[in-house]
Design a protein around this motif. Structure first.
Motif, short mmCIF file in Angstrom:
data_model
loop_
_atom_site.label_atom_id
_atom_site.label_comp_id
_atom_site.label_asym_id
_atom_site.label_seq_id
_atom_site.Cartn_x
_atom_site.Cartn_y
_atom_site.Cartn_z
N VAL A 190 -42.65 -23.99 -9.05
CA VAL A 190 -42.42 -22.97 -7.73
C VAL A 190 -42.80 -21.55 -8.91
CG1 VAL A 190 -41.08 -22.17 -6.00
CG2 VAL A 190 -40.80 -24.53 -6.97
N PHE A 196 -39.57 -33.58 -4.57
CA PHE A 196 -40.27 -32.43 -3.30
C PHE A 196 -38.93 -32.06 -2.83
CE2 PHE A 196 -43.79 -35.43 -2.40
CZ PHE A 196 -44.66 -34.08 -2.37
N GLY A 225 -37.18 -27.77 -2.35
CA GLY A 225 -36.83 -27.58 -0.78
C GLY A 225 -38.07 -27.98 -0.69
N ALA A 226 -37.97 -28.97 0.05
CA ALA A 226 -39.67 -29.72 0.86
C ALA A 226 -39.25 -31.32 0.76
CB ALA A 226 -40.25 -29.27 0.27
N ASP A 274 -41.31 -32.84 3.60
CA ASP A 274 -43.09 -32.89 3.39
C ASP A 274 -42.91 -34.51 2.80
OD1 ASP A 274 -43.86 -30.66 4.77
OD2 ASP A 274 -43.86 -29.44 3.02
N SER A 311 -44.11 -27.17 3.56
CA SER A 311 -43.84 -26.08 2.37
C SER A 311 -45.41 -25.03 2.30
CB SER A 311 -43.32 -27.12 0.92
OG SER A 311 -43.36 -26.23 -0.05
N ASP A 312 -45.22 -24.17 1.50
CA ASP A 312 -46.38 -23.23 0.83
C ASP A 312 -46.87 -23.80 0.20
OD1 ASP A 312 -47.74 -21.06 1.24
OD2 ASP A 312 -47.02 -20.06 0.41
N VAL A 324 -46.93 -27.19 -1.68
CA VAL A 324 -46.71 -28.44 -1.24
C VAL A 324 -48.55 -28.24 -0.50
CG1 VAL A 324 -46.72 -31.05 0.49
CG2 VAL A 324 -44.53 -29.22 -0.72
N ARG A 325 -49.17 -27.31 0.99
CA ARG A 325 -50.08 -26.61 1.28
C ARG A 325 -50.92 -26.85 -0.25
NH1 ARG A 325 -48.37 -23.45 6.27
NH2 ARG A 325 -47.42 -24.90 7.82
N THR A 347 -49.76 -22.03 -4.46
CA THR A 347 -49.50 -22.17 -3.39
C THR A 347 -50.46 -21.62 -1.93
OG1 THR A 347 -48.71 -19.99 -2.56
CG2 THR A 347 -47.21 -21.56 -3.71
#
Length: 547
Positions: free
Chosen positions: A96, A119, A123-124, A127, A187-188, A190-191, A351
């Protein structure tokens, strides 16, 4: 000086001895055709080679391309290739950015519970299920498309029917992939993990109307029917050396150091062996071009002919950095072992927001800061590329692939002077190392081994370096824009070359490289499909004669 017994004619002349040219040569020679391969460099393999990158250091790195996904088992079995591929346990690790605790997302193929927990740690948690669902959907896509890549092109409508998933079809083939990524994930980070497969080597945005990013994603996720990217044991050179062996044993003549000067639509190839060699001419029933389409058009122009492809000048969009370390670096996240983090694809500053910001910066002529990149550690899966002494010392290789570094940056520097390009290369290398250091618990520089001359073992290749070394215009690793692996519903498929996706404007000249339909990456598909087109045409001709 040229060899005195240089051939003057052949059934097939192949321009370029990269993995695709070698694949075509092996198939055609095994089918009884006389084949001559003309390779400009002093060795075969093209971009898929293993080389000693650092003076006096016994490490043979996969210098340009380094992982295998799109080489079909069909080709390996047909040609009897002795190739070993190592499957990596970990899919990816992504720190992160800026997190004080150094938390990161570790995707472990062998432990679904640990992956879900990872995950949640970043904090995701919401997702995790969406990520697993995406894997299932992409698996369905691979299952429908992968078996077709070694067959004549299917029509677009037939592929859509075979997929039988209108929702998935719309996401991948009709709409910019950024829409699906944003709809599926919150999540930015994960994207971004998902998005990199759509952007690597492609200077596109997630929402580009061209859908270049969609095609890039597609080829990254269908390989082998699973989308796995495997490590070739012995390095990339082991793959192409094996292809060369099989081609030669089948009777193909491979001439290295042979610079092709021109080709003509009637099958004449003019070439020279060595810088000061005598120009020679060889005639062929078919010419297969493993060179980029733009290069083929230049060769035709030199022979006084019209272009075969009309290809626009392509633009690569990456920087590649090879490093040799005394050990793996420590991570900020003490809960994750470096061997796990570097055991798959290590994403840094990727990200979705960072990826889009990097593209915007590069479009304005600036080096992205931070520079998004991903890292592969070949030696965790295959220490055989190191000498026994180096491996025993705990040394590791790292290969970094930086995104959104378009050739326009290198072109601007080269337009100034060679010194300006050297400065750009140094600046890109510094940007890559700074990006990496931003997610580590210690700087990478003190871990670099030194070569025989006392220089740090780090090598950086810009798009301009790749163009010069490998004759890839614009440093584009795909030879040009990727194409869908199927034909449109109204596309003519009247000839074998059209049906196999290797046709040019000239009947006797076929594409057999990454610029062919379904080309790109180390797959052998361009070579396989060109060979199949030649053999199909021969079968048709024989049937016509017999009737």
């Amino acid at each position: 000086m040229s060899e005195p017994d240089a051939p003057v004619s052949a059934d097939v002349v192949i321009v370029g001895g990269g993995h695709n040219g070698l694949t075509a040569a092996a198939y055609l020679a095994r089918a009884g055709r006389s084949v001559v391969v003309l390779e400009r460099l002093g060795r075969t393999g093209g971009a898929a080679v293993s080389e000693q990158a650092f003076a006096g250091v016994d490490a043979r790195l996969s210098r340009y391309s380094y992982l295998v996904s799109l080489l079909p088992r069909t080709i390996i079995d047909d040609l009897g290739l002795d190739i070993r591929l190592a499957r990596r346990r970990y899919s990816s690790y992504t720190p992160v950015p800026g997190d004080a605790e150094g938390l990161g997302l570790l995707v472990d193929r062998n432990d679904a519970d640990a992956t879900r927990a990872s995950f949640a740690d970043i904090g995701a948690a919401e997702d995790a299920e969406a990520y697993a669902k995406l894997g299932d959907d992409l698996g369905a896509l691979a299952e429908a498309l992968w078996p077709t890549v070694t067959e004549p092109l299917r029509r677009r409508s037939a592929v859509r029917t075979a997929l039988a998933r209108d929702d998935l079809w719309d996401e991948v083939f009709e709409r910019p992939i950024g829409e699906a990524i944003e709809r599926r994930f919150a999540s930015d980070l994960v994207r971004g993990v998902v998005a990199t497969d759509a952007l690597i080597g492609t200077f596109a945005g997630l929402h580009d109307a061209s859908l270049d990013q969609n095609r890039c994603l597609l080829y990254h996720v269908i390989g082998g029917g699973t989308g796995d990217w495997d490590v070739p044991i012995g390095g990339m050179g082991a793959v192409t050396d094996e292809l060369a062996r099989v081609a030669r044993e089948a009777g193909a003549r491979i001439i290295t150091g042979a610079e092709v000067l021109s080709v003509t639509p009637d099958g004449e190839v003019r070439y020279r062996v060595g810088e000061h060699g005598v120009e020679q001419t060889i005639s062929a029933e078919k010419i297969l071009s493993g060179a980029a389409p733009e290069v083929l058009d230049r060769l035709l122009a030199a022979g006084g002919a019209t272009p075969a492809t009309g290809a626009a000048h392509p633009e690569g969009a990456q920087v590649k950095v090879n490093l040799l370390l005394s050990r793996l670096p420590r991570l900020k996240d003490a809960a994750v072992a470096p061997e796990a983090a570097f055991g798959g694809t290590f994403h840094i500053n990727e990200t979705a927001t960072q990826l889009e910001a990097a593209r915007a910066a590069a479009a304005e002529g600036r080096i992205p800061n931070p520079l998004p990149a991903e890292i592969y550690c070949h030696t965790l899966a295959d220490p055989s590329i190191l000498s026994l002494e180096l491996a025993a010392s705990g040394a590791y290789t790292l290969t970094v692939f930086g995104l959104h570094v378009p050739d326009r940056l290198a072109s601007a520097a080269a337009g100034g002077s060679e010194a300006a390009h050297d400065e750009l290369r140094d600046a890109l290398q510094a940007a890559v190392l700074a990006s990496l250091n931003s997610v580590l618990a210690e700087p990478i520089e003190p871990l670099l081994l030194t070569d025989a001359d006392g220089r740090p073992c780090v090598e950086t290749k810009t798009t301009r370096d790749i163009e010069r070394a490998l004759a890839m215009p614009g440093g584009n690793i795909f030879h040009g824009p990727l194409s869908w692996p199927f034909a449109s519903d109204d596309e003519p498929l009247d000839t074998p070359a059209q049906r196999w996706g290797v046709a040019t404007a000239h009947e006797r000249i076929l594409l057999c490289g990454s610029g062919a339909r379904r080309g790109g990456a180390v797959s052998g598909l361009g070579g396989h499909n060109a060979a199949m087109a030649v053999l199909e045409e021969l079968t048709i001709a024989r049937a016509t004669l017999s009737s």
